[in-house]
Design a protein around this motif. Structure first.
Motif, PDB file in Angstrom:
ATOM      1  N   ALA A   1       0.820  -1.215   0.000  1.00  0.00           N
ATOM      2  CA  ALA A   1       0.000   0.000   0.000  1.00  0.00           C
ATOM      3  C   ALA A   1       0.850   1.259   0.000  1.00  0.00           C
ATOM      4  O   ALA A   1       0.453   2.283  -0.571  1.00  0.00           O
ATOM      5  N   GLU A   2       2.022   1.204   0.624  1.00  0.00           N
ATOM      6  CA  GLU A   2       2.874   2.389   0.713  1.00  0.00           C
ATOM      7  C   GLU A   2       3.980   2.396  -0.333  1.00  0.00           C
ATOM      8  O   GLU A   2       4.759   3.353  -0.406  1.00  0.00           O
ATOM      9  N   GLY A   3       4.067   1.342  -1.141  1.00  0.00           N
ATOM     10  CA  GLY A   3       5.049   1.296  -2.213  1.00  0.00           C
ATOM     11  C   GLY A   3       6.486   1.097  -1.764  1.00  0.00           C
ATOM     12  O   GLY A   3       7.417   1.268  -2.565  1.00  0.00           O
ATOM     13  N   ARG A   4       6.703   0.724  -0.510  1.00  0.00           N
ATOM     14  CA  ARG A   4       8.074   0.551  -0.016  1.00  0.00           C
ATOM     15  C   ARG A   4       8.529  -0.895  -0.180  1.00  0.00           C
ATOM     16  O   ARG A   4       7.729  -1.820  -0.081  1.00  0.00           O
ATOM     17  N   GLN A   5       9.827  -1.072  -0.414  1.00  0.00           N
ATOM     18  CA  GLN A   5      10.411  -2.404  -0.569  1.00  0.00           C
ATOM     19  C   GLN A   5      11.699  -2.517   0.239  1.00  0.00           C
ATOM     20  O   GLN A   5      12.281  -1.513   0.656  1.00  0.00           O
ATOM     21  N   PHE A   6      12.136  -3.738   0.452  1.00  0.00           N
ATOM     22  CA  PHE A   6      13.436  -3.974   1.068  1.00  0.00           C
ATOM     23  C   PHE A   6      14.137  -5.086   0.304  1.00  0.00           C
ATOM     24  O   PHE A   6      13.498  -5.872  -0.409  1.00  0.00           O
ATOM     25  N   LYS A   7      15.445  -5.156   0.463  1.00  0.00           N
ATOM     26  CA  LYS A   7      16.262  -6.160  -0.214  1.00  0.00           C
ATOM     27  C   LYS A   7      16.693  -7.241   0.781  1.00  0.00           C
ATOM     28  O   LYS A   7      17.104  -6.948   1.901  1.00  0.00           O
ATOM     29  N   ALA A   8      16.601  -8.489   0.351  1.00  0.00           N
ATOM     30  CA  ALA A   8      17.212  -9.572   1.098  1.00  0.00           C
ATOM     31  C   ALA A   8      18.673  -9.688   0.655  1.00  0.00           C
ATOM     32  O   ALA A   8      19.054  -9.216  -0.409  1.00  0.00           O
TER      33      ALA A   8
ATOM     34  N   ARG B   1       9.500  -5.294  11.605  1.00  0.00           N
ATOM     35  CA  ARG B   1       8.776  -5.233  12.877  1.00  0.00           C
ATOM     36  C   ARG B   1       7.390  -4.619  12.736  1.00  0.00           C
ATOM     37  O   ARG B   1       6.434  -5.087  13.367  1.00  0.00           O
ATOM     38  N   ALA B   2       7.272  -3.576  11.906  1.00  0.00           N
ATOM     39  CA  ALA B   2       5.972  -2.905  11.784  1.00  0.00           C
ATOM     40  C   ALA B   2       4.903  -3.852  11.267  1.00  0.00           C
ATOM     41  O   ALA B   2       3.753  -3.828  11.727  1.00  0.00           O
ATOM     42  N   ALA B   3       5.270  -4.723  10.327  1.00  0.00           N
ATOM     43  CA  ALA B   3       4.302  -5.684   9.801  1.00  0.00           C
ATOM     44  C   ALA B   3       3.914  -6.697  10.876  1.00  0.00           C
ATOM     45  O   ALA B   3       2.735  -7.046  11.027  1.00  0.00           O
ATOM     46  N   GLY B   4       4.895  -7.161  11.642  1.00  0.00           N
ATOM     47  CA  GLY B   4       4.595  -8.102  12.714  1.00  0.00           C
ATOM     48  C   GLY B   4       3.706  -7.486  13.782  1.00  0.00           C
ATOM     49  O   GLY B   4       2.760  -8.128  14.261  1.00  0.00           O
ATOM     50  N   GLU B   5       3.973  -6.257  14.162  1.00  0.00           N
ATOM     51  CA  GLU B   5       3.157  -5.594  15.182  1.00  0.00           C
ATOM     52  C   GLU B   5       1.729  -5.383  14.690  1.00  0.00           C
ATOM     53  O   GLU B   5       0.767  -5.546  15.455  1.00  0.00           O
ATOM     54  N   ALA B   6       1.584  -5.028  13.415  1.00  0.00           N
ATOM     55  CA  ALA B   6       0.237  -4.839  12.865  1.00  0.00           C
ATOM     56  C   ALA B   6      -0.546  -6.144  12.892  1.00  0.00           C
ATOM     57  O   ALA B   6      -1.756  -6.153  13.148  1.00  0.00           O
TER      58      ALA B   6
ATOM     59  N   GLY C   1      27.293 -11.636   0.838  1.00  0.00           N
ATOM     60  CA  GLY C   1      27.075 -10.296   1.358  1.00  0.00           C
ATOM     61  C   GLY C   1      26.405  -9.375   0.363  1.00  0.00           C
ATOM     62  O   GLY C   1      26.285  -8.168   0.623  1.00  0.00           O
ATOM     63  N   ARG C   2      25.925  -9.925  -0.752  1.00  0.00           N
ATOM     64  CA  ARG C   2      25.306  -9.096  -1.786  1.00  0.00           C
ATOM     65  C   ARG C   2      23.776  -9.231  -1.744  1.00  0.00           C
ATOM     66  O   ARG C   2      23.243 -10.277  -1.373  1.00  0.00           O
ATOM     67  N   PRO C   3      23.062  -8.172  -2.172  1.00  0.00           N
ATOM     68  CA  PRO C   3      21.590  -8.222  -2.164  1.00  0.00           C
ATOM     69  C   PRO C   3      21.066  -9.340  -3.059  1.00  0.00           C
ATOM     70  O   PRO C   3      21.668  -9.686  -4.085  1.00  0.00           O
ATOM     71  N   TRP C   4      19.925  -9.869  -2.636  1.00  0.00           N
ATOM     72  CA  TRP C   4      19.254 -10.911  -3.417  1.00  0.00           C
ATOM     73  C   TRP C   4      17.755 -10.732  -3.229  1.00  0.00           C
ATOM     74  O   TRP C   4      17.234 -11.023  -2.151  1.00  0.00           O
ATOM     75  N   GLY C   5      17.060 -10.252  -4.250  1.00  0.00           N
ATOM     76  CA  GLY C   5      15.605 -10.206  -4.213  1.00  0.00           C
ATOM     77  C   GLY C   5      15.030  -9.004  -3.492  1.00  0.00           C
ATOM     78  O   GLY C   5      15.594  -8.518  -2.510  1.00  0.00           O
ATOM     79  N   SER C   6      13.881  -8.534  -3.992  1.00  0.00           N
ATOM     80  CA  SER C   6      13.159  -7.414  -3.394  1.00  0.00           C
ATOM     81  C   SER C   6      11.805  -7.893  -2.878  1.00  0.00           C
ATOM     82  O   SER C   6      11.146  -8.725  -3.519  1.00  0.00           O
ATOM     83  N   PHE C   7      11.390  -7.319  -1.746  1.00  0.00           N
ATOM     84  CA  PHE C   7      10.146  -7.716  -1.096  1.00  0.00           C
ATOM     85  C   PHE C   7       9.405  -6.479  -0.600  1.00  0.00           C
ATOM     86  O   PHE C   7      10.000  -5.428  -0.371  1.00  0.00           O
ATOM     87  N   VAL C   8       8.099  -6.631  -0.404  1.00  0.00           N
ATOM     88  CA  VAL C   8       7.271  -5.532   0.071  1.00  0.00           C
ATOM     89  C   VAL C   8       7.559  -5.253   1.544  1.00  0.00           C
ATOM     90  O   VAL C   8       7.587  -6.185   2.358  1.00  0.00           O
ATOM     91  N   GLU C   9       7.763  -3.996   1.879  1.00  0.00           N
ATOM     92  CA  GLU C   9       7.841  -3.563   3.272  1.00  0.00           C
ATOM     93  C   GLU C   9       6.422  -3.241   3.709  1.00  0.00           C
ATOM     94  O   GLU C   9       5.918  -2.140   3.512  1.00  0.00           O
ATOM     95  N   SER C  10       5.741  -4.235   4.260  1.00  0.00           N
ATOM     96  CA  SER C  10       4.310  -4.119   4.538  1.00  0.00           C
ATOM     97  C   SER C  10       4.050  -3.253   5.761  1.00  0.00           C
ATOM     98  O   SER C  10       4.860  -3.187   6.694  1.00  0.00           O
ATOM     99  N   GLY C  11       2.894  -2.610   5.731  1.00  0.00           N
ATOM    100  CA  GLY C  11       2.416  -1.833   6.855  1.00  0.00           C
ATOM    101  C   GLY C  11       1.054  -2.313   7.299  1.00  0.00           C
ATOM    102  O   GLY C  11       0.565  -3.369   6.871  1.00  0.00           O
ATOM    103  N   ALA C  12       0.398  -1.514   8.129  1.00  0.00           N
ATOM    104  CA  ALA C  12      -0.879  -1.913   8.707  1.00  0.00           C
ATOM    105  C   ALA C  12      -1.944  -2.147   7.642  1.00  0.00           C
ATOM    106  O   ALA C  12      -2.775  -3.055   7.775  1.00  0.00           O
ATOM    107  N   ALA C  13      -1.940  -1.353   6.575  1.00  0.00           N
ATOM    108  CA  ALA C  13      -2.953  -1.513   5.531  1.00  0.00           C
ATOM    109  C   ALA C  13      -2.806  -2.843   4.809  1.00  0.00           C
ATOM    110  O   ALA C  13      -3.802  -3.495   4.466  1.00  0.00           O
TER     111      ALA C  13
ATOM    112  N   THR D   1       5.058  -9.597   3.805  1.00  0.00           N
ATOM    113  CA  THR D   1       6.462  -9.516   4.181  1.00  0.00           C
ATOM    114  C   THR D   1       6.746  -8.177   4.857  1.00  0.00           C
ATOM    115  O   THR D   1       5.950  -7.239   4.788  1.00  0.00           O
ATOM    116  N   GLY D   2       7.893  -8.110   5.496  1.00  0.00           N
ATOM    117  CA  GLY D   2       8.276  -6.870   6.147  1.00  0.00           C
ATOM    118  C   GLY D   2       8.972  -7.136   7.462  1.00  0.00           C
ATOM    119  O   GLY D   2       9.224  -8.284   7.839  1.00  0.00           O
TER     120      GLY D   2
END
Length: 500
Positions: A25-32, A216-221, A38-50, A213-214
């Motif tokens: 919903a917020e358009g944010r992502q994070f990299k695994a 702490r914020a996703a887990g708390e929601a 030690g290099r990035p692999w894959g992008s995932f949604v940084e989920s929020g309450a919505a 995915t996400g």
């Protein structure tokens, strides 16, 4: 399109809600990050309450709709079919997990292959859930009970064994008729999407299992959502306490499988070769990154030097490297944060008087210079009160101490706030079974270690958790009981008198 998503070199994952991929919903992502490089692999949604709210509502619709209308027998058959799908795609799932958490491909493959047994077992239990008829004093009243699902269950899993731990929570929850919102660790999110796609390929209605995915914020929601009836969490005791407090504030129940500081106790009459192998596998086979890691060893003083010498010799010979390579015996820490924790806790143990027998620093692996590798480490001559005997490292760090009597061994083993597991090594089975009763641990292994089964309860004493997974009793934690009263007589009752 295949049942398992095709991936590019840098795959992009969206949440999976109501059977569909969903952008955040917020358009944010994070990299695994691949911990071997030690290099990035894959992008995932940084989920929020919505995002969590959308997933919970999808799970509730499935519960009130197609999933709730399925017979228990049919529900169980779908679970078994899902197990077949996972087994058929075990190599894909294992490679994903090994790439994301650095554990050996062999262990990840074994776990991906064995979880079908959990789905067969709990799928078979789905139509064995029965109520009771209650014998009342008033013979004209029929009273019976129904066992019903709790509703939407939030499942939060860690990074060390994602598929295995996901199914340990999801299988009994689904067998009981609940629906799921799954939040995987941000370190290892990819395999959750493969699991849910395979479930739907097996015939699960959309919305029965949803993935967000996400961090702490996703887990708390998820924990705070008023429509989530129960939280199943596997992880650290600190996070478990916070989750229990938040869920308890709205009277939601929790099953918590938390940390451990598990001891291996080796008596003077133990089969020494087996005990040494058990200690090594208990702490180093998964780079110490398991909740049941045997991170403490208590060895009888008569054989202490012998056992110590063998442990150090074999620890120094462990082959560290690429977890996808067949000859590797130990991979990297799963993240830069975990590598730093390994270093910090060993340094602290040394500051408090422990001696270093081997290891104690980063490992250099040719071709993987950016990886998070740490040497197998053994600490000894450890003073009482040293934090390494009390705090969970979650890394390849063994603390070893001698003892002189059975009572001392029990006191040392029980002398932590944790109580997840323990190992006992002895040829005296009277002693072994006595120790099993005296040890404050949810699982006690005798002359073996790291053994689990779908039909044997698993969970912790003390700060190692609440509730149990696996076995028949685990399904009860996902059910609630309804009492139904039915008057069978035509006699007119006084409306102002309680029916007793």
């Amino acid at each position: 399109m295949s049942e398992v998503q095709e991936r590019s070199e840098d795959p992009v994952y969206q949440n999976h809600i109501d059977g569909q991929p969903c952008a955040g919903a917020e358009g944010r992502q994070f990299k695994a990050v691949n911990p071997s490089t030690g290099r990035p692999w894959g992008s995932f949604v940084e989920s929020g309450a919505a995002d969590v709210d959308a997933a919970v509502h999808a799970a509730r619709r499935a519960l009130d709709g197609p999933w709730g209308r399925l017979s228990p027998t049919r529900r169980g058959r779908l679970m078994m079919a899902w197990g077949d799908k996972i087994a058929a795609h075990a190599e894909t799932i294992a490679r994903l997990e090994s790439t994301q958490n650095g554990k050996l491909i062999g262990e990840m493959l074994a776990q991906a292959r064995v979880v079908c047994d959990w789905l067969y077992y709990f799928g078979g239990l789905a139509d064995k859930i029965e109520g009771r008829t209650i014998p009342l004093e008033r013979r004209s009243v029929l009273n019976y009970t129904l066992r019903e699902p709790l509703g939407v269950v939030g499942v939060i899993v860690p990074w060390n064994s994602p598929t295995f731990l996901t199914l340990m929570s999801c299988a009994p929850a689904l067998a009981a008729g609940n629906t799921i919102v799954l939040k995987p660790s941000e370190v290892t999110s990819a395999s959750a999407f493969e699991l849910v796609r395979l479930a739907e390929a097996a015939g699960f209605p959309p919305g029965v299992i949803n993935v967000v995915t996400g961090a702490r914020a996703a887990g708390e929601a998820l924990v705070d959502h008023p429509m989530v009836a129960k939280i199943c969490f596997t992880g650290s005791d600190g996070a478990g306490r916070a989750i229990a407090a938040r869920a308890g504030a709205r009277l939601a129940s929790c099953t918590l499988e938390l940390g451990g500081k598990s001891p291996n106790i080796v008596f003077e009459d133990a089969p020494v070769d087996n005990a040494v192998a058990g200690i090594l596998s208990g702490i180093f086979a998964a780079a110490g990154q398991t909740c049941i890691a045997g991170s403490r060893a208590y060895v009888h003083e008569r054989i202490y030097d012998q056992v110590m010498e063998r442990l150090v010799t074999r620890a120094r010979a462990i082959r560290i490297g690429d977890p996808l390579a067949a000859g590797t015996q130990m991979g990297p820490a799963a993240s830069a944060a975990q590598l730093h924790k390994n270093e910090t806790m060993v340094a602290r143990a040394l500051e408090h008087g422990a001696a270093l027998a081997c290891g104690g620093e980063r490992a250099k692996v040719p071709g993987f210079e950016g990886g998070y590798f740490y040497q197998p480490t053994i600490l000894h001559r450890i003073p009482e009160g040293n934090p390494i005997l009390q705090e969970e490292v979650f890394g390849p760090v063994l603390a070893i101490t001698p003892f002189s009597s059975d009572d001392e061994a029990v006191a040392l083993a029980n002398g932590t706030r944790f109580g997840l597991a323990a190992g006992v090594w002895t040829s005296n089975f009277a002693r072994a079974h006595t120790m099993a009763r005296r040890l404050q641990a949810g699982t006690v292994w005798i002359n073996t270690y790291r053994a689990l089964a779908f039909n044997s309860p698993f969970g912790g004493y003390k700060d190692s958790g609440l509730g149990r997974v696996n076995g028949i009793e685990s399904i009860d934690q996902f059910l609630q009981t309804k009492s139904v009263w039915c008057e069978t007589s035509d006699e007119i009752q006084d409306p102002f008198v309680m029916k007793v």
